[in-house]
Structures are given as C-alpha cells and as structure tokens.
Enzyme design. Structure first.
Site, PDB file in Angstrom:
ATOM      1  N   ARG A 121      18.137  22.730  -1.249  1.00 51.64           N
ATOM      2  CA  ARG A 121      18.445  21.299  -1.458  1.00 51.64           C
ATOM      3  C   ARG A 121      17.823  20.403  -0.397  1.00 51.64           C
ATOM      4  O   ARG A 121      18.284  19.302  -0.120  1.00 51.64           O
ATOM      5  CB  ARG A 121      19.958  21.044  -1.497  1.00 51.64           C
ATOM      6  CG  ARG A 121      20.650  21.724  -2.656  1.00 51.64           C
ATOM      7  CD  ARG A 121      21.967  21.048  -2.982  1.00 51.64           C
ATOM      8  NE  ARG A 121      22.614  21.734  -4.067  1.00 51.64           N
ATOM      9  CZ  ARG A 121      23.541  22.661  -3.912  1.00 51.64           C
ATOM     10  NH1 ARG A 121      23.922  23.001  -2.687  1.00 51.64           N
ATOM     11  NH2 ARG A 121      24.074  23.224  -4.956  1.00 51.64           N
ATOM     12  N   LYS A 143       5.883  10.494  -1.507  1.00 49.10           N
ATOM     13  CA  LYS A 143       5.764  10.892  -2.920  1.00 49.10           C
ATOM     14  C   LYS A 143       5.344  12.355  -2.939  1.00 49.10           C
ATOM     15  O   LYS A 143       4.284  12.701  -2.405  1.00 49.10           O
ATOM     16  CB  LYS A 143       4.707  10.056  -3.634  1.00 49.10           C
ATOM     17  CG  LYS A 143       5.196   8.724  -4.117  1.00 49.10           C
ATOM     18  CD  LYS A 143       4.164   8.097  -5.035  1.00 49.10           C
ATOM     19  CE  LYS A 143       4.604   6.727  -5.488  1.00 49.10           C
ATOM     20  NZ  LYS A 143       3.566   6.046  -6.289  1.00 49.10           N
ATOM     21  N   GLU A 185      -9.892   4.715  -1.433  1.00 52.74           N
ATOM     22  CA  GLU A 185      -8.511   4.290  -1.124  1.00 52.74           C
ATOM     23  C   GLU A 185      -8.502   3.358   0.100  1.00 52.74           C
ATOM     24  O   GLU A 185      -7.700   2.432   0.176  1.00 52.74           O
ATOM     25  CB  GLU A 185      -7.613   5.505  -0.849  1.00 52.74           C
ATOM     26  CG  GLU A 185      -7.473   6.487  -2.004  1.00 52.74           C
ATOM     27  CD  GLU A 185      -6.638   5.963  -3.181  1.00 52.74           C
ATOM     28  OE1 GLU A 185      -6.035   4.874  -3.073  1.00 52.74           O
ATOM     29  OE2 GLU A 185      -6.616   6.654  -4.220  1.00 52.74           O
ATOM     30  N   LYS A 227       0.022   0.965   4.462  1.00 51.05           N
ATOM     31  CA  LYS A 227       0.865   1.774   3.583  1.00 51.05           C
ATOM     32  C   LYS A 227       2.285   1.851   4.133  1.00 51.05           C
ATOM     33  O   LYS A 227       3.264   1.733   3.391  1.00 51.05           O
ATOM     34  CB  LYS A 227       0.278   3.175   3.368  1.00 51.05           C
ATOM     35  CG  LYS A 227       1.159   3.993   2.420  1.00 51.05           C
ATOM     36  CD  LYS A 227       0.459   4.966   1.559  1.00 51.05           C
ATOM     37  CE  LYS A 227       1.464   5.567   0.555  1.00 51.05           C
ATOM     38  NZ  LYS A 227       0.934   6.651  -0.230  1.00 51.05           N
ATOM     39  N   GLU A 237       9.308   2.456  -5.100  1.00 53.17           N
ATOM     40  CA  GLU A 237       8.424   1.760  -6.047  1.00 53.17           C
ATOM     41  C   GLU A 237       9.197   0.978  -7.100  1.00 53.17           C
ATOM     42  O   GLU A 237       8.969   1.114  -8.296  1.00 53.17           O
ATOM     43  CB  GLU A 237       7.473   2.774  -6.716  1.00 53.17           C
ATOM     44  CG  GLU A 237       6.229   2.115  -7.273  1.00 53.17           C
ATOM     45  CD  GLU A 237       5.136   3.092  -7.639  1.00 53.17           C
ATOM     46  OE1 GLU A 237       4.788   3.934  -6.805  1.00 53.17           O
ATOM     47  OE2 GLU A 237       4.650   3.014  -8.768  1.00 53.17           O
ATOM     48  N   ARG A 241       5.674  -1.686  -4.007  1.00 55.05           N
ATOM     49  CA  ARG A 241       4.856  -0.484  -3.788  1.00 55.05           C
ATOM     50  C   ARG A 241       3.793  -0.304  -4.873  1.00 55.05           C
ATOM     51  O   ARG A 241       2.769   0.332  -4.645  1.00 55.05           O
ATOM     52  CB  ARG A 241       5.761   0.757  -3.681  1.00 55.05           C
ATOM     53  CG  ARG A 241       4.984   2.013  -3.325  1.00 55.05           C
ATOM     54  CD  ARG A 241       5.843   3.162  -2.847  1.00 55.05           C
ATOM     55  NE  ARG A 241       5.037   4.329  -2.572  1.00 55.05           N
ATOM     56  CZ  ARG A 241       5.453   5.416  -1.938  1.00 55.05           C
ATOM     57  NH1 ARG A 241       6.689   5.481  -1.502  1.00 55.05           N
ATOM     58  NH2 ARG A 241       4.647   6.435  -1.746  1.00 55.05           N
ATOM     59  N   ASN A 245      -1.189   0.842  -6.315  1.00 55.37           N
ATOM     60  CA  ASN A 245      -1.849   1.427  -7.491  1.00 55.37           C
ATOM     61  C   ASN A 245      -3.000   0.571  -8.005  1.00 55.37           C
ATOM     62  O   ASN A 245      -3.470   0.778  -9.128  1.00 55.37           O
ATOM     63  CB  ASN A 245      -0.825   1.624  -8.622  1.00 55.37           C
ATOM     64  CG  ASN A 245       0.252   2.588  -8.208  1.00 55.37           C
ATOM     65  OD1 ASN A 245      -0.035   3.606  -7.588  1.00 55.37           O
ATOM     66  ND2 ASN A 245       1.491   2.262  -8.516  1.00 55.37           N
ATOM     67  N   HIS A 248      -5.666   2.015 -10.145  1.00 57.81           N
ATOM     68  CA  HIS A 248      -5.270   3.377 -10.493  1.00 57.81           C
ATOM     69  C   HIS A 248      -4.906   3.564 -11.967  1.00 57.81           C
ATOM     70  O   HIS A 248      -5.089   4.652 -12.515  1.00 57.81           O
ATOM     71  CB  HIS A 248      -4.094   3.832  -9.624  1.00 57.81           C
ATOM     72  CG  HIS A 248      -4.509   4.204  -8.220  1.00 57.81           C
ATOM     73  ND1 HIS A 248      -5.167   3.328  -7.385  1.00 57.81           N
ATOM     74  CD2 HIS A 248      -4.382   5.358  -7.517  1.00 57.81           C
ATOM     75  CE1 HIS A 248      -5.408   3.924  -6.225  1.00 57.81           C
ATOM     76  NE2 HIS A 248      -4.955   5.154  -6.280  1.00 57.81           N
ATOM     77  N   HIS A 252      -6.625   6.480 -13.809  1.00 55.62           N
ATOM     78  CA  HIS A 252      -5.910   7.591 -14.452  1.00 55.62           C
ATOM     79  C   HIS A 252      -6.331   7.723 -15.912  1.00 55.62           C
ATOM     80  O   HIS A 252      -6.432   8.832 -16.432  1.00 55.62           O
ATOM     81  CB  HIS A 252      -4.390   7.372 -14.372  1.00 55.62           C
ATOM     82  CG  HIS A 252      -3.867   7.524 -12.970  1.00 55.62           C
ATOM     83  ND1 HIS A 252      -2.756   6.845 -12.509  1.00 55.62           N
ATOM     84  CD2 HIS A 252      -4.301   8.269 -11.930  1.00 55.62           C
ATOM     85  CE1 HIS A 252      -2.542   7.174 -11.240  1.00 55.62           C
ATOM     86  NE2 HIS A 252      -3.463   8.034 -10.874  1.00 55.62           N
ATOM     87  N   HIS A 265     -11.056  12.018  -8.678  1.00 56.60           N
ATOM     88  CA  HIS A 265     -10.046  10.952  -8.630  1.00 56.60           C
ATOM     89  C   HIS A 265     -10.515   9.736  -7.812  1.00 56.60           C
ATOM     90  O   HIS A 265     -10.442   8.597  -8.282  1.00 56.60           O
ATOM     91  CB  HIS A 265      -8.736  11.518  -8.065  1.00 56.60           C
ATOM     92  CG  HIS A 265      -7.684  10.465  -7.882  1.00 56.60           C
ATOM     93  ND1 HIS A 265      -7.073   9.820  -8.939  1.00 56.60           N
ATOM     94  CD2 HIS A 265      -7.162   9.918  -6.756  1.00 56.60           C
ATOM     95  CE1 HIS A 265      -6.204   8.942  -8.471  1.00 56.60           C
ATOM     96  NE2 HIS A 265      -6.241   8.973  -7.152  1.00 56.60           N
TER      97      HIS A 265
END
Ligand code: NAD
Ligand code: GLY
Length: 362
Positions: A121, A143, A185, A227, A237, A241, A245, A248, A252, A265
């Site tokens: 956990r 993330k 980025e 960041k 997010e 946040r 993206n 992105h 994607h 990417h």
C-alpha cells in the site's frame, strides 16, 4: 549543484540538479527516517553505466542496496513487469521503510513509481532520472503508470517521490535522438510559462545542443522550477496542470494513428505544439509572429514541425479518446502569447481538422 523544492505540504520533496551526483544520492537521504533500505531498479545497460556509482555511494553510507533489472523499452511499463517486481520485492522482504530507487528514463520512473505506490500500500521512492525527458518532466510531479493494451498510461496513480536527483553527467551517454526528444518538452516550458526562457533557448541553441554544462543546468533547473510550481498548485490535474499538456493531445493522436510504430513521443510533441500554435493563430488567440516564433525555435533544434500524412478524421477520433476528454469535449491547451497558454474545450471540430490538414507535410 542546485536544489529546488516541490511544495506539496507533507508530500514536499527536493529536486537536486548538478553534475556527478550519482554517488551522492545517499547524502540527501540522511535524516529521512523513511529511507532505511534501498532497492535500485534499473535497466541492464544503465546498471553497467551507472549502477556501481549509485550502489557504492549508498554502501559508503551504510545503505548497501539490492539491485533489480528490468528490460529496456516501453513494453516494460506493463502489469507483467510490475507483478515480477512485486515478486522480487516481497522475496527481498521489503517493508514500508524500504525505498525504491528508479535509475533510468521515464519508463523506469513511471514503472517504479507505480510499484512503489502499490506494494504494501505504498513505499517511498527516489527518482534518479538519466534521460533529458525524465530530468525535466517525468521524474517530477508524481504521475506514475503502466500501460494497458487499450492505451498508454491507463493504469496508474498520483504518487510523489521523496527525492529527485538529476545528474547532468548521465546525459553524455544518452543517444542524441533521446536528447532531442527531451528538448521538445524543454521548449514547451518556455511557451507555456516563461518567455525569457524561450529567449534563452533561441539564443543559446549551440551550447544547449552540445550539452554545455552551464547551459544544461539552466535548462534542467528552469524546466523543473516551472513544473514544480505548476504541480505545487494543482497536483492532481484538476485545472492548471493541464497546461503541461500543450501539444500533447495532438501528439498522442499522431502516436495512436501511427500505432506507436515510427514517431517518437518527443518528436510527436514538437509536431503537436507547432500544430496547436497554428490552430491558436487561426482562432485569433495569438498572432502569426508568436506562432512563427515557436515553430522557428523547434526548427532551430532540428525538431519536426509538420505532421506525417495521416487521415485528419482518424486523428480527430484519436483526440476524442484522450484521457483529458471531459463530458465528451476535446480539451486543448492553446497559445495566447509566448509564455502564456489557456485551456479551451469549445474549439470547433472543423477548425481543428483544418489545422491538422494545414500542418501536414506537403
Ligand atoms: P526511456 O525511459 O525508454 O529511455 C530511453 C532509452 O534511453 C532507453 O533505452 C534507456 O535505457 C536509455 N537510456 C536512459 N538513460 C540513458 C543514459 N543516460 N545513457 C544511455 N542510455 C540511456 O524513455 P524516456 O523518454 O525517458 O521516457 C519515456 C516514458 O516517460 C514514456 O513511457 C512516457 O509515457 C513517460 N512519461 C511520463 C511522464 C510523467 O509525468 N510521469 C511525463 C512524460 C513522459
Ligand atoms: N507530463 C505532464 C504532467 O506531468 O502533468
């Protein structure tokens, strides 16, 4: 060596940026009650390059680590690999005071973060990013994820590390195309939040491309600071946040239509940002000169600014399946100025399709 903080209350942590830091990771763990035993998780290639430095530094401070290897490649970000890591960690009898140390790029970081979030956990973990992308993006912000056959990063958790140590010296062994992917980025941060930083990237392209240590430190520190500031205000997010993206959603879609075969990417992010800038210009959100400035900066670094020939309807369809879709509306981060973006969920489909077509290679 410089130190930054990600301010998240009791989940706050430091990001250390500098050169030749790998043998010193243990120093920043001193006094942290949570980091008694350490298990290093890395790829075989990185173990050979950097494993001994990390392990000997920890051993010198009385924390001799166990080391576990994971195969290279995006396929390693899987529930199968996570399960294998659970087996190995439980066999090692880890407890809730054992820290996992992710030594590698975003693949290792995301996988180890996910395993750390879920084994017993939750156990603490340390990010030691060795790609530019991981140093400026994936190691910061918590993330974590593995992939699912239905899509990338669909199984995961928000779970912050206790420490990030970005050793710039590791970037000297990084394949050039991986470095280039990370630069997309980096340029993103200038566009979304810091006009002066974009100016630096424009003026200092030579030193940045040749990994000049001073330029590199400024690049990684500024990117991490932006960041950290965004994540500090919106960890999960819920709003702000999303600006991270920028480019992105289109990227994607390009990757999905390409079936993740040919377009890397970071390069897809460069194409996505150029297309998002042109869409912003077409919608009157920013001027032509501002969109041109981003496109030129990407070109200066040799990043692609045009999408491969792809069916625009297929791209749109992929965009509607993005994780960020809310109430079936495609949400796009668009450019309002160099250094400022906004979140839009009311962009007409036709405008997006036009921008996708206009952004394709002739
Ligand atoms: P990666 O982790 O696959 O690393 C790229 C390649 O470079 C690998 O083969 C790796 O072994 C090698 N490598 C790494 N460091 C090296 C070094 N110093 N010297 C020589 N070789 C080295 O790729 P990446 O671009 O770092 O990460 C991509 C992943 O990051 C994707 O899975 C993506 O989803 C994820 N990501 C996550 C976040 C987040 O916020 N968690 C953000 C962006 C991307
Ligand atoms: N890479 C985007 C984020 O961390 O939110």
């Amino acid at each position: 060596m410089k130190l930054l903080r990600v301010e998240l209350g009791e989940r706050s942590y430091s990001i250390v940026v500098g050169t030749n830091l790998l043998h010193r990771v243990g120093e920043w763990l001193e006094g942290m009650e949570l980091a008694n035993r350490v298990v290093v998780i890395t790829h075989p290639r990185l173990k050979k390059l950097y494993g001994d430095l990390v392990a000997s530094g920890l051993s010198d401070l009385g924390r001799a680590p166990a080391v576990i290897e994971v195969p290279e490649g995006e396929e390693a970000k899987s529930l199968e690999q996570a399960s294998r890591l659970y087996d190995e960690l439980l066999t090692l009898k880890v407890d809730r005071h054992t820290s996992l140390l992710a030594l590698g790029g975003g693949v290792i970081g995301d996988l180890v973060g996910f395993v750390a979030a879920t084994v017993l956990r939750g156990v603490p973990y340390i990010q030691v990013p060795t790609t530019l992308l991981a140093q400026v993006d994936s190691s910061v912000g918590g993330k974590t994820a593995v992939n699912h056959p239905l899509g990338k990063n669909l199984i995961g958790a928000f779970y912050q590390p206790i420490l990030v140590v970005a050793d710039l010296a590791t970037l000297t062994t990084l394949p050039p195309e991986e470095y280039l992917a990370g630069l997309a980025e980096v340029i993103k941060y200038g566009v979304i939040a810091d006009e002066a930083f974009l100016g630096f990237l424009e003026e200092q392209a030579g030193p940045v491309r040749s990994l000049d240590p001073g330029a590199l430190e400024h690049v990684v520190l500024t990117s991490c600071a932006i960041k950290a500031s965004v994540v500090g205000k919106d960890e999960r997010e819920e709003g702000l946040r999303s600006i991270l993206n920028f480019g992105h959603t289109i990227a994607h879609a390009v990757e999905a239509v390409d079936a993740y075969q040919n377009v890397k990417h970071g390069l897809a992010v460069a194409m996505g940002m150029a297309c998002a800038a042109r869409l912003s210009e077409a919608l009157g959100l920013c001027g032509e000169a501002e969109a041109d400035r981003l496109v030129r900066c990407l070109e200066t670094y040799g990043l692609p600014t045009r999408l491969p020939p792809m069916d625009p309807e297929a791209l749109w369809e992929a965009m509607t399946r993005d994780k960020k879709v809310r109430d079936e509306k495609v949400r796009l981060v668009l450019m309002e100025a160099v250094g400022r973006v906004g979140l839009y969920d009311d962009v007409p489909r036709e405008a997006v399709l036009d921008a996708l077509v206009a952004s394709q290679v002739a």
